[in-house]
Design an enzyme around this catalytic site. Structure first.
Site, PDB file in Angstrom:
ATOM      1  N   ASP A 297       0.833  -1.214   0.000  1.00  0.00           N
ATOM      2  CA  ASP A 297       0.000   0.000   0.000  1.00  0.00           C
ATOM      3  C   ASP A 297       0.863   1.257   0.000  1.00  0.00           C
ATOM      4  O   ASP A 297       1.263   1.719   1.046  1.00  0.00           O
ATOM      5  CB  ASP A 297      -0.911  -0.015   1.240  1.00  0.00           C
ATOM      6  N   GLU A 331      -2.528  10.195  -0.525  1.00  0.00           N
ATOM      7  CA  GLU A 331      -3.823   9.517  -0.474  1.00  0.00           C
ATOM      8  C   GLU A 331      -4.193   9.188   0.969  1.00  0.00           C
ATOM      9  O   GLU A 331      -5.327   9.324   1.388  1.00  0.00           O
ATOM     10  CB  GLU A 331      -3.769   8.216  -1.305  1.00  0.00           C
ATOM     11  N   GLU A 332      -3.198   8.735   1.734  1.00  0.00           N
ATOM     12  CA  GLU A 332      -3.498   8.163   3.053  1.00  0.00           C
ATOM     13  C   GLU A 332      -4.104   9.151   4.043  1.00  0.00           C
ATOM     14  O   GLU A 332      -5.031   8.816   4.753  1.00  0.00           O
ATOM     15  CB  GLU A 332      -2.222   7.554   3.670  1.00  0.00           C
ATOM     16  N   ASP A 359      -4.689   0.143  -6.093  1.00  0.00           N
ATOM     17  CA  ASP A 359      -4.457   0.485  -4.685  1.00  0.00           C
ATOM     18  C   ASP A 359      -5.139  -0.554  -3.791  1.00  0.00           C
ATOM     19  O   ASP A 359      -5.854  -0.217  -2.860  1.00  0.00           O
ATOM     20  CB  ASP A 359      -4.981   1.902  -4.392  1.00  0.00           C
TER      21      ASP A 359
HETATM   22 ZN   LIG Z   1      -3.562   2.784  -0.383  1.00  0.00          ZN
END
Ligand SMILES: [Zn+2]
Length: 473
Positions: A297, A331-332, A359
């Protein structure tokens, strides 16, 4: 006359069928070439090795995130694309500080340490730590039931597990993650001293799993610290609480929220030869959590997306449309990169027809989910047969990816690679999301699967909503 007409018609039909067959043949040969190149001369695994082992966890605003920007830009430049550039975006910067510490005290002086990790965005505990009684709940809805009377001054322990009966582990995750995301904001309203959340993990182990959380509109002075606890220790805590309601939990964390900092999305493109104004995006997110090296990830999605463009260059495929790889930042804990990319695309009036995100880990690919209308989806399904030799069978309507989500507008089709999800949450946002847990072949199959779909969309375009007649398919 009639006879001639039917003969001509017959020939036309034969011609069309032959053309269709030869088109299918050349598509299937192209897919074979793509898979061969990825499996025999792929680069995705080496790139992932570097991102994971030479750079490591790439939390937004960190030195490692900046290194990842520079590394991937250089690598894209070495591929001979038509354009490579950085797109500036301001991102939040949150730091964990020194490692968290927690223990359960069953009687004065009798303690047992438990494994916790601060949730991303959480405030620190007071300098001396937080120590209080614990109240276990099964979700946010339980808070109202207990009320301020029983919650005030205590640590709220959210312990609703992920459902093991659901085949999609993402669905199981979706059924629990509100505890992590909003638990602290909600428990704070009842005067809780802190929050401990059972890790979003289906497996029983000792890894706590971090992830983003939000205080919503809670004023800074009223924010309470929040941490995740490993599934083994959640079970221990729950068990011992049943025997001893008065036990105390101590935890200390040292996290800090800083000013936003400058960062970048990394973008590269092969400009289309026939319809350069029609843009296809393939991407993943460059940032990751800090406690592992972010191999699944989303290091996997990053290198697979880069590989799509490299595969086209290597096999000499010249796309008709513009193919862009976008490595999104943040993104996180903010989605700033995804939002920025869509905002710039809109301001430039760019025409995106398709965006594919990877993802969901670097596991064996099963297929894709699509955010598309009926006619568009039927068009995509007509390609399903081509994927059969590669055991790719999952073509369903559903979500796509967080970073490509903001591109949703008009005719654009959004898609997400769907790998097997059974082991993903063993690693997601935990210290064991590391390179050795990514299988080289599985990663390469994913890259080839993505490239194959991008090739087909490039070759045939995407149906426009409500304008194309379905029987033409
Ligand atoms: Zn991710």
């Amino acid at each position: 006359m009639k006879k001639i007409f039917f003969t001509v018609l017959g020939l036309l039909i034969i011609n069309t069928v032959t053309a269709q067959n030869s088109q299918e043949q050349s598509d299937s040969l192209m897919l074979r070439k793509i898979y061969d190149m990825s499996l025999m001369q792929g680069k995705s695994y080496d790139w992932l090795d570097h991102l994971s082992n030479k750079i490591g966890g790439r939390l937004s605003g960190s030195y490692q995130a900046q290194q990842a920007v520079e590394y991937t830009k250089e690598e894209l430049e070495s591929l001979g694309l038509d354009k490579v550039w950085l797109q500036p975006v301001m991102v939040p910067k949150w730091t964990r500080g020194s490692k968290e510490f927690a223990y359960v005290e069953t009687s004065p002086g009798t303690t047992r340490t438990v494994n916790i990790t601060a949730l991303g965005g959480s405030v620190a505990t007071p300098a001396g730590g937080t120590k209080a009684q614990v109240i276990e709940v099964q979700g946010i809805e339980d808070l109202e039931h207990y009320g301020r009377e029983q919650i005030e001054g205590k640590i709220v322990f959210f312990n609703r597990p992920m459902r093991p009966d659901l085949i999609s582990t993402f669905e199981a995750y979706g059924g629990c993650v509100d505890q992590r995301y909003s638990g602290a904001a909600e428990a704070g309203k009842y005067g809780a001293a802190g929050v401990i959340v059972r890790s979003m993990n289906l497996r029983m182990d000792d890894y706590p799993h971090t992830g983003s959380m939000s205080y919503g509109s809670t004023p800074v002075s009223e924010r309470i610290p929040a941490a995740a606890i490993s599934t083994n220790d959640a079970a221990y805590l729950s068990g011992i609480l049943k025997m001893n309601k008065d036990l105390q939990l101590y935890f200390k964390q040292n996290s800090e929220q800083h000013e936003d900092v400058q960062s970048y999305n990394v973008i590269g493109e092969i400009t289309g030869s026939e319809y350069p104004e029609e843009i296809l995006v393939v991407g993943g997110h460059l940032d990751s959590w800090d406690i592992g090296d972010g191999a699944h990830d989303d290091g996997a999605g990053v290198v697979q997306s880069m590989e799509v463009l490299r595969l086209f260059k290597e096999i000499g495929y010249k796309p008709k449309r513009t193919i862009r790889v976008v490595l999104f930042m943040n993104e996180e804990n903010g989605l700033r990169g995804g939002n920025k990319y869509a905002e710039v695309a809109k301001s430039k009036n760019e025409k995106h027809i398709f965006a594919l995100e990877s993802d969901a880990g670097g596991f064996t690919p099963r297929g894709f989910s699509f955010d598309a209308d009926k006619a568009q989806f039927a068009q995509i399904q007509s390609w399903k047969e081509l994927f059969k030799p590669y055991l790719i069978h999952y073509f369903e309507l559903g979500g796509s990816g967080a970073d490509v989500g903001p591109l949703k507008q008009g005719d654009v089709v959004l898609a997400g690679l769907r790998p097997d999800s059974q082991r993903y949450f063993d690693h997601h946002h935990a210290a064991n999301d590391t390179f050795e847990h990514v299988n080289k072949r599985e990663l390469e199959l994913g890259a080839a699967t993505m490239a194959s779909l991008v090739y087909l969309v490039d070759n045939y375009g995407i149906k426009r909503i409500n304008t194309d007649v379905e029987e033409k398919l």
